[in-house]
Design an enzyme around this catalytic site. Structure first.
Site, PDB file in Angstrom:
ATOM      1  N   LYS A  11       0.846  -1.213   0.000  1.00 45.86           N
ATOM      2  CA  LYS A  11       0.000   0.000   0.000  1.00 45.86           C
ATOM      3  C   LYS A  11       0.865   1.240   0.000  1.00 45.86           C
ATOM      4  O   LYS A  11       2.045   1.204   0.372  1.00 45.86           O
ATOM      5  CB  LYS A  11      -0.927   0.027   1.225  1.00 45.86           C
ATOM      6  CG  LYS A  11      -0.223   0.100   2.602  1.00 45.86           C
ATOM      7  CD  LYS A  11       0.136   1.489   3.082  1.00 45.86           C
ATOM      8  CE  LYS A  11       0.915   1.450   4.387  1.00 45.86           C
ATOM      9  NZ  LYS A  11       1.763   2.584   4.690  1.00 45.86           N
ATOM     10  N   GLY A 104       7.659   1.527   4.470  1.00 45.31           N
ATOM     11  CA  GLY A 104       6.442   2.340   4.526  1.00 45.31           C
ATOM     12  C   GLY A 104       5.351   1.831   3.605  1.00 45.31           C
ATOM     13  O   GLY A 104       4.406   2.542   3.279  1.00 45.31           O
ATOM     14  N   ALA A 106       3.850  -1.349   4.215  1.00 45.02           N
ATOM     15  CA  ALA A 106       3.105  -2.361   4.973  1.00 45.02           C
ATOM     16  C   ALA A 106       3.291  -3.786   4.442  1.00 45.02           C
ATOM     17  O   ALA A 106       2.357  -4.579   4.491  1.00 45.02           O
ATOM     18  CB  ALA A 106       1.616  -1.999   5.040  1.00 45.02           C
ATOM     19  N   GLY A 107       4.488  -4.083   3.989  1.00 41.47           N
ATOM     20  CA  GLY A 107       4.732  -5.419   3.422  1.00 41.47           C
ATOM     21  C   GLY A 107       4.463  -6.550   4.407  1.00 41.47           C
ATOM     22  O   GLY A 107       3.844  -7.551   4.052  1.00 41.47           O
ATOM     23  N   GLY A 108       4.920  -6.381   5.631  1.00 43.95           N
ATOM     24  CA  GLY A 108       4.710  -7.422   6.647  1.00 43.95           C
ATOM     25  C   GLY A 108       3.228  -7.595   6.950  1.00 43.95           C
ATOM     26  O   GLY A 108       2.720  -8.717   7.046  1.00 43.95           O
ATOM     27  N   SER A 109       2.526  -6.470   7.095  1.00 42.20           N
ATOM     28  CA  SER A 109       1.084  -6.528   7.388  1.00 42.20           C
ATOM     29  C   SER A 109       0.323  -7.153   6.226  1.00 42.20           C
ATOM     30  O   SER A 109      -0.637  -7.915   6.430  1.00 42.20           O
ATOM     31  CB  SER A 109       0.519  -5.119   7.612  1.00 42.20           C
ATOM     32  OG  SER A 109       1.238  -4.459   8.614  1.00 42.20           O
ATOM     33  N   ASP A 142      -2.023  -2.071  10.789  1.00 46.20           N
ATOM     34  CA  ASP A 142      -2.343  -1.975   9.356  1.00 46.20           C
ATOM     35  C   ASP A 142      -2.992  -3.246   8.806  1.00 46.20           C
ATOM     36  O   ASP A 142      -3.437  -3.264   7.653  1.00 46.20           O
ATOM     37  CB  ASP A 142      -1.064  -1.704   8.535  1.00 46.20           C
ATOM     38  CG  ASP A 142      -0.685  -0.232   8.538  1.00 46.20           C
ATOM     39  OD1 ASP A 142      -1.546   0.599   8.907  1.00 46.20           O
ATOM     40  OD2 ASP A 142       0.465   0.082   8.169  1.00 46.20           O
TER      41      ASP A 142
END
Ligand code: ATP
Length: 297
Positions: A11, A104, A106-109, A142
């Protein structure tokens, strides 16, 4: 079913405002979230009953420096559902990471949200997105947004979501400079009570509803940008070049350091992409769109 493949979309924040710091240390935010076409590919394989009577989860990723154990958010997301529903299977989660890490975006989320959806389907749990979101927020603010994706207003600490119409069609250039930024540090340096300029979130919502790309782009705003930019002038440099090369506007996403540019002209976007690809300013450079498509330019 013993195998499922899910996409975890990254995102950007079209707008990011911080309203205040709560007593519990969380920041109350107001953000406009937008999925991009760039995604991690995730495969979840059910290898059968675990030998221990408890869930067993193997994590494989294409990036050496990502945790491949219980510290991976994808592991936590799978474990959360498997424990609650007494699923004593042995699964393997294979993550092909494309979303820049600690950037920034939100790759992990996104991975956690995609794994929750995947496990839900793989084991026929029949949980609704709302039920997944309630569980996801315990792992990260997120994650509820990442479950739905698309364009949304995110409030509270990120758990209060209002879907918005899709952003007007455009081309998005993503440039992640070769620096690492800690989200915690950036929020730590933000003086939430003394923010001079707050982005006009309501104005942007109106622009999105009206389908007016130029108006929307002119309202990009991120209160974290000043904090990160002060430490890393490379962010300002990337933004300036994007604007010179024809972006309608350009801004840092989340706590950074990824910078994105909004283009309405495909040729100009391509030129800018080629420029950053061949310069030292960007370690990861992508041309994508807003939405969940995987269109390549
Ligand atoms: P946000 O936009 O939410 O601030 P981010 O882009 O800054 O997120 P992430 O890419 O989500 O950050 O990763 C932050 C940290 O989480 C990394 O340092 C990484 O080691 C850890 N991490 C755990 N699991 C994952 C995962 N599946 N993908 C990426 N990072 C992960």
């Amino acid at each position: 079913m013993d195998y499922i493949r899910v996409r975890a979309h990254g995102k950007i924040n079209l707008a990011l405002d911080v309203l205040r710091k709560r007593e519990d240390g969380y920041h109350e935010v107001r953000m406009i979230m937008q999925s991009v076409g760039l995604y991690d590919n995730i495969e979840i394989v059910n290898l059968g009953q675990s030998g221990t009577g408890k869930p067993e989860i193997d994590i494989e990723t294409n990036l050496r420096y990502l945790p491949n154990n219980e510290n991976n958010l994808a592991y936590k997301a799978a474990m959360l559902l498997m424990e609650e529903f007494y699923i004593s299977a042995h699964i393997a989660i294979r993550i092909k990471k494309m979303i820049p890490v600690a950037a920034g975006m939100a790759g992990g989320s996104a991975d956690a949200a995609a794994v929750m959806k995947g496990v839900n389907r793989l084991f026929g749990l029949r949980l609704s997105n709302e039920e997944l979101k309630k569980r996801g927020v315990t792992l990260g603010a997120d994650i509820p947004y990442c479950i739905d994706g698309g364009t949304a207003l995110s409030e509270g600490i990120g758990e209060i979501l209002t879907p918005l119409p899709p952003m007007p069609p455009c081309i998005i250039l993503l440039v992640k400079p070769p620096i690492n930024v800690s989200t915690k540090l950036v929020y730590g340096k933000l003086d939430a009570g003394n923010i001079e300029y707050h982005p006009d979130i309501d104005g942007m919502i109106d622009a999105i509803k009206a389908g007016n790309l130029e108006d929307m782009a002119s309202r990009l705003g991120n209160v974290l940008q000043t904090v990160t930019e002060t430490e890393y002038p490379i962010i300002t440099e990337i933004k300036d070049i994007m604007l010179k090369m024809g972006a309608l506007n350009s801004m840092m996403s989340g706590s950074g350091p990824t910078v994105f540019g909004i283009f309405n002209d495909r040729e100009k976007a391509k030129e800018a992409y080629n420029f950053f690809k061949s310069s030292d300013l960007g370690r990861q450079v992508y041309l994508t769109d807003g939405g969940n498509g995987d269109e390549r330019y």
